[in-house]
Design an enzyme around this catalytic site. Structure first.
Site, short mmCIF file in Angstrom:
data_model
loop_
_atom_site.label_atom_id
_atom_site.label_comp_id
_atom_site.label_asym_id
_atom_site.label_seq_id
_atom_site.Cartn_x
_atom_site.Cartn_y
_atom_site.Cartn_z
N CYS A 1 -20.46 0.25 -2.99
CA CYS A 1 -20.52 -0.64 -4.16
C CYS A 1 -21.76 -0.46 -5.03
CB CYS A 1 -20.41 -2.08 -3.70
SG CYS A 1 -18.95 -2.35 -2.72
N ASP B 1 0.85 -1.19 0.00
CA ASP B 1 0.00 0.00 0.00
C ASP B 1 0.89 1.24 0.00
OD1 ASP B 1 -3.25 0.15 0.98
OD2 ASP B 1 -2.11 2.01 0.86
N THR C 1 -13.03 -3.36 -9.05
CA THR C 1 -14.18 -3.45 -9.96
C THR C 1 -14.00 -2.45 -11.10
OG1 THR C 1 -15.56 -4.10 -8.13
CG2 THR C 1 -16.70 -3.31 -10.09
N LYS D 1 -22.22 3.00 -6.76
CA LYS D 1 -21.13 3.24 -7.71
C LYS D 1 -21.20 2.27 -8.90
CE LYS D 1 -17.05 1.64 -7.07
NZ LYS D 1 -15.67 1.24 -6.87
#
Ligand code: UGA
Length: 430
Positions: free
Chosen positions: A258, A30, A121, A261
């Site tokens: 989720c 990260d 996604t 969006k």
């Protein structure tokens, strides 16, 4: 196998912990050093039941480590999961910049063949751009693949270990074989195909679930109009095994990072292809209107909301999470605030996140549920935290100015509350 997971948000962190628990050696990568510092100490930056325990366990047995260094993680990795965020853009599409930059760093550090799995996604159209970035930055052989994620916040650990299915989309048999091996200890059906189809599966799942919610919310409004009871209706038609009862909980509509969006992204992706996905647009519209319907319910009970005290129980977008992204509470609070209501709000875990988002408003952030209910003209249930069911409603009633409850999740024990003298309103609940 050696695995790298890029991005340690909900999907990335759960994937990293899952892969370590399955016996792989995992690097979590990260760019956020603060988050990494927490993770290295075994502290989860997100509230997710069961996650921290597995994090600590796998750090202790040296199966899991975290770093900001692609140089350290990528060269030895057999499989690289890209799990960075794809935030929504104002036009409803999504922003792929984090996926692109993660992929560039992955490509620059590849030293041997690896399968690069996109878990973020992204619409199927992104494939050629991903390949272009890889080819521009590496001459080492690789395969791109898609293994969409279906876990839910709040039950992410359970979902990750007990998936209904694992969908693998890849261009080569070699990549498919490796990915089957990586997931071999997990239960669930295997669906193997191409990358485009795998990416579309993810959108299809979320759009279909969102559709179920808008369907049941529309039906609940109809039930209200005729005096029918939506719980009985769901029991009745959901018992048909072709339909099922899950995801038919009427309420304030869907929120979270989720569904809103992904439905918007699928609509805008379809538009870009010249196809008007009007069906999904309607699903989205119904969801938007559900808050107005709730406000009308409150007004019907109180008249003008000016200077009325409204207690809001639950702020997170759903129970068992501190996530406030697209939480229905934000829209509701904005509307009630504009109408001049005085708001007292409480959530068991999302208070800090909620304060950061709602700081511009003069709200009272209550110490607990009873403090929240003090002098309230109405109490609105917005998030279905299990502890709210167990409240001492006698005490709640004593604290309130008027004994009125409007339940935005059809969650509270209506018969008990009615017997106690509350005026109770749910959504389509008799
Ligand atoms: C959703 C999907 O359920 C996951 O399968 C998917 O992996 C995830 O999105 C994702 O794309 O990452 P999540 O957003 O965590 O998971 O939450 P859900 O439990 O699906 O709930 C979404 C919203 O729908 C919440 O606001 C919830 O209150 C609402 N909802 C859910 C209803 O209003 N009624 C229902 O019957 C179910």
């Amino acid at each position: 196998m050696q695995i790298s997971v890029i991005g340690t948000g909900y999907v990335g962190l759960v994937t990293a912990v899952l892969m370590a628990e399955l016996g792989h050696r995992v690097y979590g990568v990260d760019i956020d050093e603060k988050k990494l510092a927490k993770l290295k100490k075994g502290r989860s930056p997100i509230y997710e039941p069961g996650l921290e325990k597995l994090l600590v366990k796998n750090l202790d047995r040296n199966r899991l480590s975290f770093s900001s260094s692609y140089e350290k993680a990528i060269p030895s990795s057999d499989v690289i999961f890209v799990c960075v965020g794809t935030p929504p853009l104002p036009d409803g599409s999504y922003d792929p910049k984090f996926v692109f930059s993660a992929l560039e760093s992955v490509a620059k550090n590849l030293k041997k063949y690896a399968v690069v799995v996109i878990k973020s996604t992204v619409p199927p159209s992104i494939g050629p751009s991903l390949k272009k970035i890889m080819d521009k930055n590496t001459s080492v052989s690789y395969d791109l693949a898609s293994v969409p994620e279906f876990l839910r916040e709040g039950s992410a650990v359970r979902d990750a270990f007990h998936p209904d299915r694992i969908v693998i989309g890849a261009s080569s048999d070699k990549a498919k074989t490796i990915l089957l091996k990586v997931h071999e200890k997990l239960p669930g059906e295997r669906i193997i195909g191409d990358m485009l189809s795998a990416q579309l599966v993810k959108y299809a799942a979320n759009a279909f679930l969102a559709t179920k919610i808008s369907f049941i919310n529309s039906l609940a409004i109809l039930a209200d109009k005729i005096g029918a009871d939506i719980d009985t209706v769901v029991d009745g038609f959901g018992s048909d095994h072709r339909i099922g009862k899950s995801f038919l909980q009427a309420g304030l509509g869907y929120g979270g990072s989720c569904f809103p969006k992904d439905t918007h992204a699928l609509i805008s992706y379809s538009d870009s292809l010249g196809y008007d996905f009007s069906f999904l647009k309607q699903v989205d519209r119904i969801n938007d209107k559900q808050i107005d319907y709730f406000v009308v319910k409150i007004k019907n009970m109180l008249g003008s909301l000016k200077n009325k005290t409204i207690a809001i129980l639950g702020l997170a977008f759903k129970a068992e999470t501190d996530d406030m992204r697209e939480a229905r509470s934000i829209l509701l609070i904005n509307k009630l605030y504009k109408l001049g209501a005085k708001l007292r709000v409480f959530d068991p875990v999302a208070m800090a996140n909620a304060k950061a988002i709602l700081k511009s408003k003069q709200l009272y952030f209550a110490k607990n549920e009873y403090d929240c209910a003090k002098q309230a003209d109405v109490l609105c249930l917005v998030t279905e935290w299990p502890q709210f069911k167990k409240l001492d409603f006698g005490k709640i009633k004593k604290h309130m100015k008027k004994a009125i409850i409007v339940d935005g999740r059809n969650f509270l024990p209506k018969e008990k509350l009615k017997k106690m003298g509350f005026s109770y309103e749910g959504i389509g609940r008799r």
